[in-house]
Motif scaffolding. Structure first.
Motif, PDB file in Angstrom:
ATOM      1  N   PHE A   1       0.828  -1.203   0.000  1.00 29.58           N
ATOM      2  CA  PHE A   1       0.000   0.000   0.000  1.00 29.58           C
ATOM      3  C   PHE A   1       0.866   1.257   0.000  1.00 29.58           C
ATOM      4  N   LYS A   2       1.968   1.225   0.722  1.00 25.93           N
ATOM      5  CA  LYS A   2       2.877   2.377   0.745  1.00 25.93           C
ATOM      6  C   LYS A   2       3.472   2.621  -0.637  1.00 25.93           C
ATOM      7  N   LYS A   3       3.856   1.541  -1.317  1.00 24.49           N
ATOM      8  CA  LYS A   3       4.404   1.703  -2.653  1.00 24.49           C
ATOM      9  C   LYS A   3       3.333   2.182  -3.629  1.00 24.49           C
ATOM     10  N   GLU A   4       2.111   1.704  -3.453  1.00 26.78           N
ATOM     11  CA  GLU A   4       1.015   2.170  -4.300  1.00 26.78           C
ATOM     12  C   GLU A   4       0.804   3.671  -4.133  1.00 26.78           C
ATOM     13  N   LYS A   5       0.896   4.160  -2.894  1.00 23.18           N
ATOM     14  CA  LYS A   5       0.745   5.597  -2.656  1.00 23.18           C
ATOM     15  C   LYS A   5       1.847   6.379  -3.357  1.00 23.18           C
ATOM     16  N   ASP A   6       3.085   5.858  -3.313  1.00 27.21           N
ATOM     17  CA  ASP A   6       4.194   6.537  -3.981  1.00 27.21           C
ATOM     18  C   ASP A   6       3.982   6.561  -5.496  1.00 27.21           C
ATOM     19  N   LEU A   7       3.523   5.441  -6.050  1.00 24.41           N
ATOM     20  CA  LEU A   7       3.278   5.387  -7.489  1.00 24.41           C
ATOM     21  C   LEU A   7       2.122   6.306  -7.874  1.00 24.41           C
ATOM     22  N   LEU A   8       1.103   6.357  -7.036  1.00 26.63           N
ATOM     23  CA  LEU A   8      -0.024   7.249  -7.323  1.00 26.63           C
ATOM     24  C   LEU A   8       0.417   8.702  -7.274  1.00 26.63           C
ATOM     25  N   LYS A   9       1.265   9.044  -6.326  1.00 27.11           N
ATOM     26  CA  LYS A   9       1.786  10.407  -6.262  1.00 27.11           C
ATOM     27  C   LYS A   9       2.602  10.729  -7.505  1.00 27.11           C
ATOM     28  N   ARG A  10       3.366   9.758  -7.964  1.00 29.28           N
ATOM     29  CA  ARG A  10       4.146   9.936  -9.189  1.00 29.28           C
ATOM     30  C   ARG A  10       3.212  10.202 -10.372  1.00 29.28           C
ATOM     31  N   ALA A  11       2.105   9.465 -10.447  1.00 29.02           N
ATOM     32  CA  ALA A  11       1.146   9.668 -11.529  1.00 29.02           C
ATOM     33  C   ALA A  11       0.483  11.035 -11.437  1.00 29.02           C
ATOM     34  N   ILE A  12       0.186  11.490 -10.215  1.00 29.83           N
ATOM     35  CA  ILE A  12      -0.423  12.808 -10.047  1.00 29.83           C
ATOM     36  C   ILE A  12       0.552  13.902 -10.451  1.00 29.83           C
ATOM     37  N   ASP A  13       1.808  13.784 -10.019  1.00 31.38           N
ATOM     38  CA  ASP A  13       2.821  14.772 -10.400  1.00 31.38           C
ATOM     39  C   ASP A  13       3.068  14.753 -11.902  1.00 31.38           C
ATOM     40  N   PHE A  14       3.001  13.563 -12.490  1.00 26.76           N
ATOM     41  CA  PHE A  14       3.191  13.440 -13.940  1.00 26.76           C
ATOM     42  C   PHE A  14       2.107  14.187 -14.699  1.00 26.76           C
ATOM     43  N   GLY A  15       0.896  14.231 -14.129  1.00 26.63           N
ATOM     44  CA  GLY A  15      -0.185  14.915 -14.806  1.00 26.63           C
ATOM     45  C   GLY A  15      -0.144  16.424 -14.669  1.00 26.63           C
ATOM     46  N   LYS A  16       0.621  16.939 -13.695  1.00 32.70           N
ATOM     47  CA  LYS A  16       0.663  18.382 -13.477  1.00 32.70           C
ATOM     48  C   LYS A  16       1.673  19.072 -14.383  1.00 32.70           C
ATOM     49  N   ALA A  17       2.886  18.586 -14.416  1.00 35.37           N
ATOM     50  CA  ALA A  17       3.942  19.223 -15.219  1.00 35.37           C
ATOM     51  C   ALA A  17       4.767  18.134 -15.885  1.00 35.37           C
ATOM     52  N   ARG A  18       4.958  18.262 -17.192  1.00 34.86           N
ATOM     53  CA  ARG A  18       5.649  17.219 -17.938  1.00 34.86           C
ATOM     54  C   ARG A  18       6.714  17.840 -18.833  1.00 34.86           C
ATOM     55  N   SER A  19       7.833  17.144 -18.912  1.00 37.99           N
ATOM     56  CA  SER A  19       8.873  17.534 -19.858  1.00 37.99           C
ATOM     57  C   SER A  19       8.475  17.032 -21.249  1.00 37.99           C
ATOM     58  N   GLU A  20       9.272  17.351 -22.236  1.00 40.79           N
ATOM     59  CA  GLU A  20       8.943  16.937 -23.600  1.00 40.79           C
ATOM     60  C   GLU A  20       8.930  15.415 -23.753  1.00 40.79           C
ATOM     61  N   PRO A  21       9.911  14.679 -23.218  1.00 43.03           N
ATOM     62  CA  PRO A  21       9.816  13.210 -23.300  1.00 43.03           C
ATOM     63  C   PRO A  21       8.594  12.661 -22.570  1.00 43.03           C
ATOM     64  N   GLU A  22       8.243  13.265 -21.403  1.00 43.80           N
ATOM     65  CA  GLU A  22       7.064  12.797 -20.674  1.00 43.80           C
ATOM     66  C   GLU A  22       5.781  13.120 -21.436  1.00 43.80           C
ATOM     67  N   GLU A  23       5.784  14.247 -22.142  1.00 46.43           N
ATOM     68  CA  GLU A  23       4.625  14.606 -22.952  1.00 46.43           C
ATOM     69  C   GLU A  23       4.421  13.583 -24.071  1.00 46.43           C
ATOM     70  N   LYS A  24       5.516  13.144 -24.679  1.00 42.49           N
ATOM     71  CA  LYS A  24       5.418  12.119 -25.719  1.00 42.49           C
ATOM     72  C   LYS A  24       4.929  10.792 -25.129  1.00 42.49           C
ATOM     73  N   LEU A  25       5.401  10.473 -23.928  1.00 43.82           N
ATOM     74  CA  LEU A  25       4.966   9.239 -23.287  1.00 43.82           C
ATOM     75  C   LEU A  25       3.481   9.298 -22.971  1.00 43.82           C
ATOM     76  N   ARG A  26       3.003  10.433 -22.478  1.00 43.43           N
ATOM     77  CA  ARG A  26       1.578  10.573 -22.182  1.00 43.43           C
ATOM     78  C   ARG A  26       0.752  10.455 -23.459  1.00 43.43           C
ATOM     79  N   GLY A  27       1.209  11.094 -24.528  1.00 47.02           N
ATOM     80  CA  GLY A  27       0.490  10.996 -25.795  1.00 47.02           C
ATOM     81  C   GLY A  27       0.435   9.570 -26.303  1.00 47.02           C
ATOM     82  N   ALA A  28       1.553   8.840 -26.152  1.00 45.32           N
ATOM     83  CA  ALA A  28       1.597   7.459 -26.628  1.00 45.32           C
ATOM     84  C   ALA A  28       0.637   6.574 -25.848  1.00 45.32           C
ATOM     85  N   ILE A  29       0.592   6.734 -24.534  1.00 50.46           N
ATOM     86  CA  ILE A  29      -0.260   5.862 -23.729  1.00 50.46           C
ATOM     87  C   ILE A  29      -1.734   6.216 -23.905  1.00 50.46           C
TER      88      ILE A  29
END
Length: 627
Positions: free
Chosen positions: A543-571
């Motif tokens: 559960f602790k690791k799930e919370k960390d991964l969920l936080k990572r996903a939330i942060d990923f949705g707020k601000a993304r670099s160009e490679p992360e933007e391409k990854l979001r578009g691909a998925i």
């Protein structure tokens, strides 16, 4: 040793292998094009062989002209998107209201991948109550009455109405107000007449006392009729006295004029109904049409409170402010109990992938715990006045909460769904945050969340488009919307969900009637019971690791670099159906809040702001830290 090739005695230049390949490819392309365009016209027409066979297959005739000449042209010209509608944005959520909202993919209509297609907002029928905020009262009594007005507004708003509080300002705006002032009336009748003049000033609609609450399902025939907003005759209901009226503008005006003209009754009665001479005329000529007592309306008038809730009546007599606060708690508990009685199968907190989704659905599960618990009440075993044989909540047998992987469409089960973004779903299912495009294309499945969610409804051999349509119906269907709530794990639950359910949701866990070991150590406490059908429960480490991964996903949705933007578009492109479902659920919830907040802001200007929420409501955030 090099060889010199010759043709007809003349030397031929040597060509590199690459140029020879290009030359041969060009010749091949030209040959294919020539065959395609010249061969069909060169074949002579011959008699059909169909007449030599016994089997005839009739093919559907294709239209000679397509609806749009360029509908199948991938290189068609760009079209302007529909105009952006007013108040169609909240944060990152965007929407476009249209009757074609069940289109599988919104971008086919909006021409904007980030704008969801939502059903048009249904017009809310206005329901009026009267409150004189100018009367001299002590602050404690005003606060108690304001709490009752707030409960009244929430209950009717959740049922699909637009509750409006009228005041002496609407009464004085009526042309008949001068005539009313010239009459010598007792205080009770004058207040009731002021209420009717305020209603007549607004036109047709519903008038009710703020002690009158809807205590029934949204599908109830009377509530459905009232929501339609079409009223021909002036109607009241047996057993509810002055509790609720409906009527057209012309019928209301005629009743008010008849009442003001009845000078004899003005000196003997204390309410508006007493000024109408319906007993002396035939049934067709009566001003009021009297319907039978409805099962879905509860009226907490003085007579009912005295007969059924004597404890509350005594408190009101001893201390009006304190007694009205107790009555308000009783009414809220009855609203909560009525809601619980509707869903005999309990609450389903959807969890399509139970292995690593515990953190994502934790807020939904906490909300379900609050909804399932017994409401605080000054009379816990009591029932609403319209349902004397209800099933009061007992802490030893709370409402059942399950976490099934599939959506079940039934009116006896309330569903709370958590719709993750495809990236959130990917990092949680993979249980790591270093996913890339290669992992998406080679290892991940397409639209896994929506496929699992609709498996019972549509089976396994169905594409994403019909699954999206079925999901949209579950979220925003005319009836389904009252049986479910859909949220996203990337944002905290809205703090004003009380308006969605129609009552104040308890925000503290209560005893469920089960004993626990009286020791502080969590290792000796009984482990929470789980249904084996609900799948595995995450360990504290997971559960602790799930919370960390969920936080990572939330942060990923707020601000993304160009490679992360391409990854979001691909998925998102790889999971078109899941992405559409996530955007639709996010936009639908956001639009509901925008609609209510705009109405609340507008109503603050009237009746001295009566019925407004006092102070800041307690939010729902940071539930993850409670485990």
């Amino acid at each position: 040793m090099c060889f010199q090739r010759s043709l007809f005695g003349k030397p031929v230049p040597n060509l590199p292998p690459r140029r020879i390949s290009v030359l041969l490819s060009t010749i091949a392309v030209l040959v294919v094009i020539t065959l395609v365009f010249t061969l069909p016209s060169s074949i002579p027409s011959a008699p059909s062989l169909g007449r030599f066979t016994d089997h005839r297959i009739s093919l559907p005739a294709l239209p000679k002209k397509l609806p749009s000449p360029s509908i199948l042209n991938p290189f068609r010209q760009a079209a302007h998107p529909p105009p952006v509608q007013k108040n169609s944005t909240s944060g990152e959520a965007k929407w476009f209201s249209n009757w074609n909202w069940l289109s599988p993919f919104s971008s086919s209509v909006t021409l904007d991948e980030n704008r969801s297609l939502l059903p048009p907002l249904f017009p809310r029928a206005p329901i009026y109550t009267y409150y004189d905020h100018t009367a001299v009262k002590d602050e404690a009594l005003k606060e108690a009455q304001n709490a009752l007005l707030l409960t009244w507004r929430r209950a009717w708003w959740a049922q699909g109405f637009k509750p409006i509080i009228l005041s002496p300002a609407e009464t004085m705006n009526n042309p008949l107000y001068t005539e009313l002032q010239m009459k010598d009336l007792n205080e009770q009748l004058k207040t009731d007449m002021s209420r009717w003049l305020a209603w007549e000033n607004m036109g047709s609609g519903i008038l009710c006392n703020y002690m009158t609450l809807p205590m029934g399902p949204q599908e109830d025939p009377l509530l459905t009729f009232l929501r339609n907003g079409k009223y021909v005759k002036l109607t009241r209901y047996s057993g509810l006295d002055n509790g609720i009226f409906v009527g057209s503008s012309a019928a209301i005006t005629a009743a008010v004029k008849e009442s003001l003209a009845n000078k004899q009754a003005m000196n003997t009665t204390t309410d508006f109904i007493g000024t109408i001479n319906d007993k002396e005329v035939d049934e067709e000529s009566r001003t009021f049409e009297v319907d039978s007592k409805p099962d879905s309306i509860a009226y907490y008038d003085n007579k009912t409170v005295t007969e059924k809730y004597s404890k509350i009546a005594k408190e009101i007599q001893d201390d009006p402010a304190k007694g009205l606060q107790a009555l308000n708690k009783l009414m809220i508990s009855h609203l909560h109990t009525t809601w619980q009685n509707r869903f005999s199968d309990g609450i389903a907190v959807l969890k399509p992938f139970p292995e690593h989704m515990s953190a994502a659905v934790a807020p939904a599960r906490k909300l379900a715990d609050f909804l399932a618990q017994c409401p605080e009440s000054p009379m816990p075993a009591s029932c609403p006045p319209n349902k004397p044989k209800c099933n009061p909540c007992v802490s030893s047998t709370p409402l059942v909460i399950s976490t099934p992987p599939n959506y079940i469409n039934t009116s006896t089960l309330y569903t709370i769904g958590t719709v993750p973004h495809p990236y959130t779903m990917a990092v949680l299912s993979a249980f790591r945050d270093d996913i890339d495009v290669r992992w998406i294309r080679r290892e991940s499945e397409r639209d896994p969340w929506l496929t699992k969610l609709t498996k019972l409804l549509l089976g396994t051999g169905v594409s994403g488009a019909p699954r999206v349509v079925k999901f949209k119906e579950a979220v925003a269907g005319a009836q389904e919307m009252y049986h479910s709530l859909w949220v996203t794990p990337e944002k905290d639950l809205p703090h004003d969900l009380d308006w969605n359910f129609g009552f104040t949701i308890p925000r503290n866990a209560t005893d469920r009637g089960k004993s626990e070991t009286p020791v502080p150590g969590p290792e000796r406490r009984p482990q929470p019971e789980s249904d084996p059908r609900d799948g595995p429960v995450a360990t504290p480490e997971e559960f602790k690791k799930e919370k960390d991964l969920l936080k990572r996903a939330i942060d990923f949705g707020k601000a993304r670099s160009e490679p992360e933007e391409k990854l979001r578009g691909a998925i998102e492109k790889w999971n078109l159906a899941d992405t559409e479902a996530w955007r639709f659920a996010r936009a639908f919830l956001a639009r509901s809040r925008v609609e209510r907040l705009q109405w609340a802001e507008q109503e603050k200007k009237y009746a001295g702001g009566s019925g407004a929420e006092r102070g800041k409501s307690e939010g729902w955030g940071r539930w993850f830290d409670e485990r």
